[in-house]
Design a protein around this motif. Structure first.
Motif, PDB file in Angstrom:
ATOM      1  N   UNK A 105     -18.334  -7.307  -8.184  1.00 15.79           N
ATOM      2  CA  UNK A 105     -17.128  -8.040  -7.672  1.00 15.79           C
ATOM      3  C   UNK A 105     -16.191  -6.804  -7.632  1.00 15.79           C
ATOM      4  N   UNK A 106     -15.393  -6.831  -6.636  1.00 15.28           N
ATOM      5  CA  UNK A 106     -14.320  -5.956  -6.243  1.00 15.28           C
ATOM      6  C   UNK A 106     -12.974  -6.393  -5.785  1.00 15.28           C
ATOM      7  N   UNK A 107     -11.873  -6.130  -6.459  1.00 19.43           N
ATOM      8  CA  UNK A 107     -10.559  -6.395  -6.255  1.00 19.43           C
ATOM      9  C   UNK A 107      -9.979  -5.729  -4.986  1.00 19.43           C
ATOM     10  N   UNK A 108      -9.483  -6.187  -4.054  1.00 18.99           N
ATOM     11  CA  UNK A 108      -9.017  -5.536  -2.781  1.00 18.99           C
ATOM     12  C   UNK A 108      -7.716  -5.664  -2.642  1.00 18.99           C
ATOM     13  N   UNK A 109      -6.851  -4.640  -2.641  1.00 18.09           N
ATOM     14  CA  UNK A 109      -5.277  -4.809  -2.501  1.00 18.09           C
ATOM     15  C   UNK A 109      -4.746  -4.299  -1.379  1.00 18.09           C
ATOM     16  N   UNK A 110      -4.366  -5.280  -0.419  1.00 18.27           N
ATOM     17  CA  UNK A 110      -3.540  -4.571   0.819  1.00 18.27           C
ATOM     18  C   UNK A 110      -2.248  -4.263   0.801  1.00 18.27           C
ATOM     19  N   UNK A 111      -2.119  -3.146   1.776  1.00 14.30           N
ATOM     20  CA  UNK A 111      -0.778  -2.714   1.742  1.00 14.30           C
ATOM     21  C   UNK A 111       0.528  -3.473   1.743  1.00 14.30           C
ATOM     22  N   UNK A 112       0.444  -4.748   1.970  1.00 14.53           N
ATOM     23  CA  UNK A 112       1.540  -5.606   1.746  1.00 14.53           C
ATOM     24  C   UNK A 112       1.622  -6.242   0.405  1.00 14.53           C
ATOM     25  N   UNK A 113       0.529  -5.924  -0.672  1.00 13.92           N
ATOM     26  CA  UNK A 113       0.303  -6.621  -1.790  1.00 13.92           C
ATOM     27  C   UNK A 113      -0.535  -7.592  -2.044  1.00 13.92           C
ATOM     28  N   UNK A 114      -1.046  -8.052  -1.008  1.00 15.72           N
ATOM     29  CA  UNK A 114      -1.933  -9.278  -1.041  1.00 15.72           C
ATOM     30  C   UNK A 114      -3.223  -8.819  -1.591  1.00 15.72           C
ATOM     31  N   UNK A 115      -3.650  -9.766  -2.661  1.00 16.90           N
ATOM     32  CA  UNK A 115      -4.864  -9.413  -3.349  1.00 16.90           C
ATOM     33  C   UNK A 115      -6.115 -10.065  -2.962  1.00 16.90           C
ATOM     34  N   UNK A 116      -7.106  -9.906  -2.944  1.00 18.79           N
ATOM     35  CA  UNK A 116      -8.474 -10.859  -2.565  1.00 18.79           C
ATOM     36  C   UNK A 116      -9.772 -10.111  -3.226  1.00 18.79           C
ATOM     37  N   UNK A 117     -10.595 -10.786  -3.601  1.00 26.11           N
ATOM     38  CA  UNK A 117     -11.806 -10.380  -4.181  1.00 26.11           C
ATOM     39  C   UNK A 117     -13.109 -10.626  -3.331  1.00 26.11           C
ATOM     40  N   UNK A 118     -14.200  -9.885  -3.365  1.00 33.18           N
ATOM     41  CA  UNK A 118     -15.363  -9.867  -2.761  1.00 33.18           C
ATOM     42  C   UNK A 118     -16.381  -9.036  -3.481  1.00 33.18           C
TER      43      UNK A 118
END
Length: 65
Positions: free
Chosen positions: A7-20
């Motif tokens: 499970x990895x935490x993705x953080x977008x440049x705009x600060x949005x966070x999502x997991x996949x």
């Protein structure tokens, strides 16, 4: 080659966070795209889901880089 689901935490440049969930290959990195849950039959899909849950408990969450 050994591998596991991660499970990895993705953080977008705009600060949005999502997991996949990704596959991690020991010594060779991980998949760039998250993996899909699919199989040839119900048993295959059940195995993937159970293995993902087991690996999530074992390996925790890592940051996607």
């Amino acid at each position: 080659m050994t591998w596991h689901y991660q499970l990895m935490k993705h953080t977008e440049p705009d600060g949005d966070v999502w997991y996949a969930v990704h596959e991690v290959y020991e010594g060779n990195g991980y998949t760039l795209e998250p993996v899909r849950v699919q199989g040839q039959n119900k048993g295959d899909v059940k195995w993937v889901l159970e293995t993902m849950l087991k690996d999530l408990e074992k390996h925790g969450v890592k940051d996607y880089e």
